[in-house]
Motif scaffolding. Structure first.
Motif, PDB file in Angstrom:
ATOM      1  N   GLY A  66       0.816  -1.211   0.000  1.00 16.99           N
ATOM      2  CA  GLY A  66       0.000   0.000   0.000  1.00 16.99           C
ATOM      3  C   GLY A  66       0.849   1.259   0.000  1.00 16.99           C
ATOM      4  O   GLY A  66       0.605   2.191  -0.771  1.00 16.99           O
ATOM      5  N   VAL A  67       1.873   1.272   0.864  1.00 17.98           N
ATOM      6  CA  VAL A  67       2.739   2.455   0.928  1.00 17.98           C
ATOM      7  C   VAL A  67       3.556   2.579  -0.357  1.00 17.98           C
ATOM      8  O   VAL A  67       3.707   3.669  -0.917  1.00 17.98           O
ATOM      9  N   ALA A  68       4.055   1.451  -0.858  1.00 20.76           N
ATOM     10  CA  ALA A  68       4.911   1.463  -2.048  1.00 20.76           C
ATOM     11  C   ALA A  68       4.184   2.070  -3.250  1.00 20.76           C
ATOM     12  O   ALA A  68       4.792   2.731  -4.081  1.00 20.76           O
ATOM     13  N   ALA A  69       2.866   1.833  -3.328  1.00 16.05           N
ATOM     14  CA  ALA A  69       2.108   2.340  -4.476  1.00 16.05           C
ATOM     15  C   ALA A  69       1.997   3.858  -4.448  1.00 16.05           C
ATOM     16  O   ALA A  69       1.805   4.486  -5.482  1.00 16.05           O
ATOM     17  N   ARG A  70       2.104   4.426  -3.252  1.00  9.60           N
ATOM     18  CA  ARG A  70       1.885   5.872  -3.120  1.00  9.60           C
ATOM     19  C   ARG A  70       3.171   6.663  -2.973  1.00  9.60           C
ATOM     20  O   ARG A  70       3.156   7.888  -2.974  1.00  9.60           O
ATOM     21  N   ILE A  71       4.298   5.970  -2.813  1.00 10.90           N
ATOM     22  CA  ILE A  71       5.523   6.683  -2.465  1.00 10.90           C
ATOM     23  C   ILE A  71       6.282   7.146  -3.706  1.00 10.90           C
ATOM     24  O   ILE A  71       6.237   6.498  -4.751  1.00 10.90           O
ATOM     25  N   ASP A  72       6.956   8.267  -3.593  1.00 11.32           N
ATOM     26  CA  ASP A  72       7.810   8.753  -4.671  1.00 11.32           C
ATOM     27  C   ASP A  72       9.221   8.213  -4.441  1.00 11.32           C
ATOM     28  O   ASP A  72       9.870   8.572  -3.463  1.00 11.32           O
ATOM     29  N   ALA A  75      12.068  12.151  -0.171  1.00 11.79           N
ATOM     30  CA  ALA A  75      12.719  11.994   1.120  1.00 11.79           C
ATOM     31  C   ALA A  75      12.110  10.837   1.923  1.00 11.79           C
ATOM     32  O   ALA A  75      12.826  10.101   2.597  1.00 11.79           O
ATOM     33  N   LEU A  76      10.784  10.670   1.814  1.00 11.64           N
ATOM     34  CA  LEU A  76      10.131   9.603   2.576  1.00 11.64           C
ATOM     35  C   LEU A  76      10.664   8.230   2.170  1.00 11.64           C
ATOM     36  O   LEU A  76      10.895   7.358   3.002  1.00 11.64           O
ATOM     37  N   PHE A  77      10.881   8.063   0.861  1.00  6.73           N
ATOM     38  CA  PHE A  77      11.427   6.794   0.376  1.00  6.73           C
ATOM     39  C   PHE A  77      12.832   6.566   0.927  1.00  6.73           C
ATOM     40  O   PHE A  77      13.173   5.462   1.343  1.00  6.73           O
ATOM     41  N   GLN A  78      13.631   7.637   0.943  1.00  4.76           N
ATOM     42  CA  GLN A  78      14.984   7.541   1.509  1.00  4.76           C
ATOM     43  C   GLN A  78      14.913   7.095   2.966  1.00  4.76           C
ATOM     44  O   GLN A  78      15.710   6.280   3.426  1.00  4.76           O
ATOM     45  N   TRP A  79      13.949   7.658   3.674  1.00  2.42           N
ATOM     46  CA  TRP A  79      13.799   7.310   5.086  1.00  2.42           C
ATOM     47  C   TRP A  79      13.438   5.827   5.244  1.00  2.42           C
ATOM     48  O   TRP A  79      14.035   5.114   6.054  1.00  2.42           O
ATOM     49  N   PRO A  87       9.069  -0.269  -5.808  1.00  2.00           N
ATOM     50  CA  PRO A  87       9.275   0.727  -6.873  1.00  2.00           C
ATOM     51  C   PRO A  87      10.222   0.257  -7.979  1.00  2.00           C
ATOM     52  O   PRO A  87      10.193   0.797  -9.082  1.00  2.00           O
ATOM     53  N   LEU A  88      11.043  -0.773  -7.719  1.00  2.00           N
ATOM     54  CA  LEU A  88      11.909  -1.324  -8.762  1.00  2.00           C
ATOM     55  C   LEU A  88      11.094  -1.888  -9.921  1.00  2.00           C
ATOM     56  O   LEU A  88      11.585  -2.036 -11.033  1.00  2.00           O
ATOM     57  N   PHE A  89       9.839  -2.256  -9.623  1.00  3.35           N
ATOM     58  CA  PHE A  89       9.005  -2.915 -10.632  1.00  3.35           C
ATOM     59  C   PHE A  89       7.968  -1.954 -11.209  1.00  3.35           C
ATOM     60  O   PHE A  89       7.099  -2.354 -11.960  1.00  3.35           O
ATOM     61  N   ARG A  90       8.021  -0.695 -10.806  1.00  2.00           N
ATOM     62  CA  ARG A  90       7.007   0.257 -11.231  1.00  2.00           C
ATOM     63  C   ARG A  90       7.014   0.400 -12.753  1.00  2.00           C
ATOM     64  O   ARG A  90       8.060   0.588 -13.358  1.00  2.00           O
TER      65      ARG A  90
END
Lengths: 113, 252
Positions: free
Chosen positions: A26-32, A36-40, B107-110
């Motif tokens: 769920g989070v992965a679908a919304r994250i850029d 910065a959030l992804f880096q965290w 995201p690797l598979f996006r």
């Protein structure tokens, strides 16, 4: 009171573990991925795993509890020496640490150490 | 003769990029992760036998929970006769790491529709051995190859999980103790070297902070130690990395 058969408990544990996986989706679908959030999240994932692995080696629970801290440490040190000598070779480090550890565990079992 | 030989390279068969990527995933798994899973699950399989449980429970927890700390927690608490809620929460908490792992990997598979359709299945197939392999290899790979590569790695590792659990169950008590102990030692040792090979600076800092604080925080809170370590050490690493970037004038 529901009877706690192993299969019943296992099914619930699988479902309870899947919650984390699904939350991740769920989070992965919304994250850029460039944000910065992804880096965290990335830092949290690596810190969590590194913390877990060192915890297992330093304060083992279960089977490894029967082994000596000095044996685990010595095996890792020898493994690290080879790992760096061979320019960060994961395979060499792992195998050497494994063999050193097995040698020490064997000596302890036969009473050599 | 010469014409016979040229027909061998059957021009009808389409170029199978999927199959190639799947095979390269299987090979990547066989290089190391497969053996690590087998070794780790041998330990778990023998624990199942010693606890007097049936093999099916062992294989079911390996394939279903698919994360050793959670499997061990479930088994130990069940044997102790702990309350149901305690077993479930402790086992689940022990594998909380899957959440950030999935966030970082997906995201690797996006952009690949297969990965969107199968995202929940992929998240269920994920384990730490698969994750480190995929995180290491997939960024250098074409997008369309990543999904079959992931499946190849996962397929081999899952088979390794079944082989290891079954092997450990069958061999319980017959293997010399030093062999069992060494096999259980193998997987964490492997990960120490895997995590010592990460390349991105923020990941390196996170690994160092996590490795140092993990055992210390465990002393304070054995049950919540891993997630607390992740959040504290991860946040500290994130901030340190940002600070480093600002100090060095924004360059990397």
């Amino acid at each position: 009171m529901i009877e706690q058969t192993p299969w019943f408990v296992l099914t619930l544990c699988i479902a309870a573990t899947f919650i984390w996986r699904a939350l991740g989706v769920g989070v992965a679908a919304r994250i850029d991925p460039n944000g910065a959030l992804f880096q965290w999240f990335s830092c949290v994932a690596y810190a969590m795993l590194a913390g877990l692995i060192t915890r297992i080696l330093v304060f083992p629970v279960g089977t490894l509890e029967q082994t000596e801290t000095i044996d685990r440490t010595a095996a890792m040190i020898v493994g690290f020496v080879l790992f760096f000598l061979l320019r960060r070779n994961v395979f060499a480090g792992t195998i050497v640490a494994f063999l050193v550890f097995m040698g020490l565990a064997y000596l302890r079992q036969v009473g050599g150490v | 003769m010469a014409t016979d030989m040229t027909t061998d390279s059957s021009p009808q068969s389409p170029p199978s990029g999927n199959r190639k990527a799947f095979s390269s995933g299987m090979l990547a798994a066989l290089a190391m992760p497969f053996w690590m899973v087998v070794g780790a699950m041998i330990g778990f399989g023998s624990m199942i036998r010693t606890a007097g449980m049936e093999l099916g429970i062992g294989i079911g927890s390996t394939l279903g929970i698919w994360g050793l700390p959670g499997q061990v927690a479930m088994l130990e608490l069940f044997v102790l006769g702990a309350p149901l809620l305690a077993i479930i929460t402790t086992s689940s908490m022990a594998n909380l790491r899957f959440m950030p792992m999935v966030v970082v990997m997906m995201p690797l598979f996006r952009g690949d529709p297969r990965a969107i359709r199968w995202r929940y299945v992929m998240s269920q197939m994920l384990s730490i051995n698969i994750w480190t392999t995929v995180m290491n290899r997939c960024p250098d790979m074409a997008l369309k190859d990543r999904f079959p590569f992931f499946l190849g790695v996962s397929f081999v590792c899952l088979i390794g999980g079944v082989i290891g659990t079954t092997g450990g169950f069958v061999l319980a008590g017959t293997m010399p103790l030093y062999v069992t102990l060494s096999l259980v030692f193998l997987n964490p040792a492997y990960f120490v070297f895997v995590f010592s090979s990460v390349r991105a600076r923020n990941c390196i800092i996170a690994v160092i902070f996590g490795a140092i604080s993990g055992p210390l925080i465990h002393q304070v809170s054995p049950d919540w130690g891993v997630p607390i370590t992740g959040i504290l050490a991860g946040t500290a690493a994130f901030l340190a990395d940002r600070l480093w970037t600002t100090r060095s004038g924004g360059s990397q």
